[in-house]
Design a protein around this motif. Structure first.
Motif, PDB file in Angstrom:
ATOM      1  N   LEU A  96      -7.715  -2.783   0.432  1.00 12.13           N
ATOM      2  CA  LEU A  96      -7.923  -4.141   0.048  1.00 12.13           C
ATOM      3  C   LEU A  96      -6.686  -4.858   0.502  1.00 12.13           C
ATOM      4  O   LEU A  96      -5.760  -4.230  -0.272  1.00 12.13           O
ATOM      5  N   SER A  97      -6.901  -6.193   0.612  1.00  8.19           N
ATOM      6  CA  SER A  97      -5.610  -6.956   0.723  1.00  8.19           C
ATOM      7  C   SER A  97      -6.114  -8.301   0.151  1.00  8.19           C
ATOM      8  O   SER A  97      -7.333  -8.929   0.537  1.00  8.19           O
ATOM      9  N   ILE A  98      -5.605  -8.803  -0.812  1.00  8.65           N
ATOM     10  CA  ILE A  98      -5.870 -10.019  -1.421  1.00  8.65           C
ATOM     11  C   ILE A  98      -4.809 -11.214  -1.224  1.00  8.65           C
ATOM     12  O   ILE A  98      -3.686 -11.140  -1.555  1.00  8.65           O
ATOM     13  N   GLU A  99      -5.333 -12.041  -0.415  1.00  7.58           N
ATOM     14  CA  GLU A  99      -4.479 -13.430  -0.225  1.00  7.58           C
ATOM     15  C   GLU A  99      -4.939 -14.647  -0.548  1.00  7.58           C
ATOM     16  O   GLU A  99      -6.210 -14.948  -0.147  1.00  7.58           O
ATOM     17  N   LYS A 100      -4.229 -15.506  -1.357  1.00  4.36           N
ATOM     18  CA  LYS A 100      -4.807 -16.843  -1.615  1.00  4.36           C
ATOM     19  C   LYS A 100      -6.590 -16.691  -2.300  1.00  4.36           C
ATOM     20  O   LYS A 100      -7.150 -17.444  -1.954  1.00  4.36           O
ATOM     21  N   GLY A 101      -6.489 -15.505  -3.178  1.00  2.00           N
ATOM     22  CA  GLY A 101      -7.882 -15.421  -3.652  1.00  2.00           C
ATOM     23  C   GLY A 101      -9.069 -14.984  -2.965  1.00  2.00           C
ATOM     24  O   GLY A 101     -10.189 -14.529  -3.515  1.00  2.00           O
ATOM     25  N   ARG A 102      -8.738 -14.709  -1.709  1.00  2.45           N
ATOM     26  CA  ARG A 102      -9.751 -14.149  -0.744  1.00  2.45           C
ATOM     27  C   ARG A 102      -9.433 -12.514  -0.601  1.00  2.45           C
ATOM     28  O   ARG A 102      -8.229 -12.299  -0.195  1.00  2.45           O
ATOM     29  N   VAL A 103     -10.410 -11.757  -0.341  1.00  2.00           N
ATOM     30  CA  VAL A 103     -10.344 -10.376  -0.301  1.00  2.00           C
ATOM     31  C   VAL A 103     -10.583 -10.169   1.238  1.00  2.00           C
ATOM     32  O   VAL A 103     -11.431 -10.377   2.038  1.00  2.00           O
ATOM     33  N   GLY A 104      -9.586  -9.467   1.936  1.00  5.20           N
ATOM     34  CA  GLY A 104      -9.563  -8.912   3.045  1.00  5.20           C
ATOM     35  C   GLY A 104      -9.291  -7.223   3.183  1.00  5.20           C
ATOM     36  O   GLY A 104      -9.202  -6.677   2.158  1.00  5.20           O
ATOM     37  N   VAL A 105      -9.196  -6.750   4.376  1.00  2.00           N
ATOM     38  CA  VAL A 105      -8.783  -5.387   4.382  1.00  2.00           C
ATOM     39  C   VAL A 105      -7.481  -5.367   5.397  1.00  2.00           C
ATOM     40  O   VAL A 105      -7.325  -6.170   6.335  1.00  2.00           O
ATOM     41  N   LYS A 106      -6.704  -4.483   4.976  1.00  2.78           N
ATOM     42  CA  LYS A 106      -5.452  -4.240   5.729  1.00  2.78           C
ATOM     43  C   LYS A 106      -5.334  -2.761   6.135  1.00  2.78           C
ATOM     44  O   LYS A 106      -5.938  -1.808   5.168  1.00  2.78           O
ATOM     45  N   ARG A 107      -4.516  -2.467   7.353  1.00  5.66           N
ATOM     46  CA  ARG A 107      -4.629  -0.964   7.632  1.00  5.66           C
ATOM     47  C   ARG A 107      -2.948  -0.667   7.563  1.00  5.66           C
ATOM     48  O   ARG A 107      -2.208  -1.320   8.557  1.00  5.66           O
ATOM     49  N   ARG A 108      -2.723   0.303   6.825  1.00  2.28           N
ATOM     50  CA  ARG A 108      -1.306   0.736   6.752  1.00  2.28           C
ATOM     51  C   ARG A 108      -0.942   1.222   8.194  1.00  2.28           C
ATOM     52  O   ARG A 108      -1.590   2.001   8.732  1.00  2.28           O
ATOM     53  N   SER A 109       0.284   1.104   8.586  1.00  2.00           N
ATOM     54  CA  SER A 109       0.633   1.712   9.600  1.00  2.00           C
ATOM     55  C   SER A 109       0.830   3.296   9.435  1.00  2.00           C
ATOM     56  O   SER A 109       0.818   3.865   8.456  1.00  2.00           O
ATOM     57  N   HIS A 110       0.751   4.232  10.618  1.00  2.00           N
ATOM     58  CA  HIS A 110       0.761   5.554  10.569  1.00  2.00           C
ATOM     59  C   HIS A 110       1.853   6.055   9.689  1.00  2.00           C
ATOM     60  O   HIS A 110       1.639   6.879   8.959  1.00  2.00           O
ATOM     61  N   GLU A 111       3.304   5.339  10.154  1.00  2.00           N
ATOM     62  CA  GLU A 111       4.124   5.961   9.455  1.00  2.00           C
ATOM     63  C   GLU A 111       4.173   5.655   7.705  1.00  2.00           C
ATOM     64  O   GLU A 111       4.527   6.580   6.996  1.00  2.00           O
ATOM     65  N   GLU A 112       3.537   4.531   7.248  1.00  2.00           N
ATOM     66  CA  GLU A 112       3.348   4.091   5.940  1.00  2.00           C
ATOM     67  C   GLU A 112       2.427   5.258   5.299  1.00  2.00           C
ATOM     68  O   GLU A 112       2.589   5.573   4.059  1.00  2.00           O
ATOM     69  N   THR A 113       1.481   5.803   5.919  1.00  2.00           N
ATOM     70  CA  THR A 113       0.538   6.741   5.355  1.00  2.00           C
ATOM     71  C   THR A 113       1.154   7.997   5.222  1.00  2.00           C
ATOM     72  O   THR A 113       0.374   8.975   4.496  1.00  2.00           O
ATOM     73  N   LEU A 114       2.033   8.437   6.070  1.00  2.00           N
ATOM     74  CA  LEU A 114       2.710   9.878   5.881  1.00  2.00           C
ATOM     75  C   LEU A 114       3.320  10.029   4.480  1.00  2.00           C
ATOM     76  O   LEU A 114       3.798   9.187   3.809  1.00  2.00           O
TER      77      LEU A 114
END
Lengths: 213, 213
Positions: B195-213
């Motif tokens: 989940l990604s929360i910006e300005k009170g609204r909820v969205g989704v973000k996807r971490r890059s492959h590097e970040e998930t390792l």
């Protein structure tokens, strides 16, 4: 079971994400129609309503408290004053029916919660409202579940399309035109809104003033 | 009550509106996870499943019929063959639970229908499937209500957020990350969705492959 409903309401310049299809006066009238639909369902389920309004407002079927602080502060000012079960319900869920509210308030748990789309919370029923605090905005559903856990409340999540559907954006009006029965749907139709189907997807269109005459 | 579930499924290049966040191989794997969640709920409610697949496919918990014609034709080929009540249920509603299906199939009416967002139909339960015909695409909920009337069926509209929530667009993934419990949610989390929360609204973000390792 007797309970009292708390309905936050913004009478002035509400629903700004609908500005692409409704001007300010129309948005205020639309918000008022949705409120009437919600109050209608609340009263029909045998309960009373108080509006937490950001500006002075009158409604013949509800008590009014004008609270100029932010939403959470306004609700958290009201909750400790409750001596009976409380329902916090949003004013922009015009598909709600009395029977849906009955599903909520007949919970066997300490609390029943209805998620809204996008992580929100569209209704919370609290048998012991004084212990609770509201935390709207962001992923409020998850926040409210956490707060319930802190309060030691057992919780029922109510699975309801009608109550989870709030009217924030143009696309949401499709739901109202298809499933609505009350004043809000009538209001949109009077303004010339109708379903529009293109490439298999359903949207809404608004006929120009000339076409509706 | 015994019934048989009919689940249309597209194994190859499905869910193209999710191309902005998932490549074809990932969309195929995601569709398969959602299908597993739906089949899981169907089987748990005591029933069997047949997949209507646009391409050859195998699944250890379901029968397969490969039907290359359009969706409506495929369903309308299958329905007349039914000698028991039938549930037509979409493969992209991974929030569904066995108890939700029980709400559907325990209807006292001839038919129960679950609207999808945007005018769609996410599930139809038919006690006499041979009389009915499917008409998906566009405002299919309204079309199916009309067809039910032509068949002389009494109808219950099932009010369920979980069953009305299909996964078509990036924004829908928010619902799965908040309310999901099954394989589809796990799959998204494994790919780095959060989940990604910006300005009170909820969205989704996807971490890059590097970040998930």
């Amino acid at each position: 079971m007797y309970f009292h409903a708390l309905i936050p309401f913004k009478p002035v310049n509400p629903k700004t994400r609908l500005s692409c299809v409704l001007d300010q006066e129309e948005r205020e009238a639309f918000a008022r129609c949705m409120l009437d639909d919600v109050i209608g369902a609340v009263l029909k389920s045998g309960c009373s309503a108080t509006l937490l309004c950001t500006d002075p407002f009158e409604h013949e079927d509800a008590l009014i408290a004008v609270r100029r602080e932010p939403l959470n502060d306004a609700i958290n000012w009201a909750l400790p004053q409750f001596h009976c079960p409380a329902l916090i319900i949003m004013a922009d869920i015009p598909l709600v029916r009395a029977g849906d509210i009955q599903r909520l308030v007949s919970t066997a748990k300490d609390m029943a919660i209805v998620p809204g789309r996008g992580g929100g919370t569209n209704a919370i029923f609290l048998k012991k409202p004084r212990c609770f605090r509201a935390d709207y905005y962001g992923a409020s559903f998850l926040d409210h579940m956490r707060i319930a856990e802190e309060c030691g409340f057992s919780v029922e999540v109510i699975d309801s399309y009608r109550m989870s559907t709030d009217m924030d954006e143009k696309e949401d009006l499709v739901e109202l035109l298809i499933h609505g029965r009350g004043k809000s749907r009538e209001f949109l139709e009077r303004l010339g809104f109708a379903l529009s189907i293109e490439k298999g997807r359903v949207g809404v269109k608004r006929r120009s003033h000339e076409e509706t005459l």
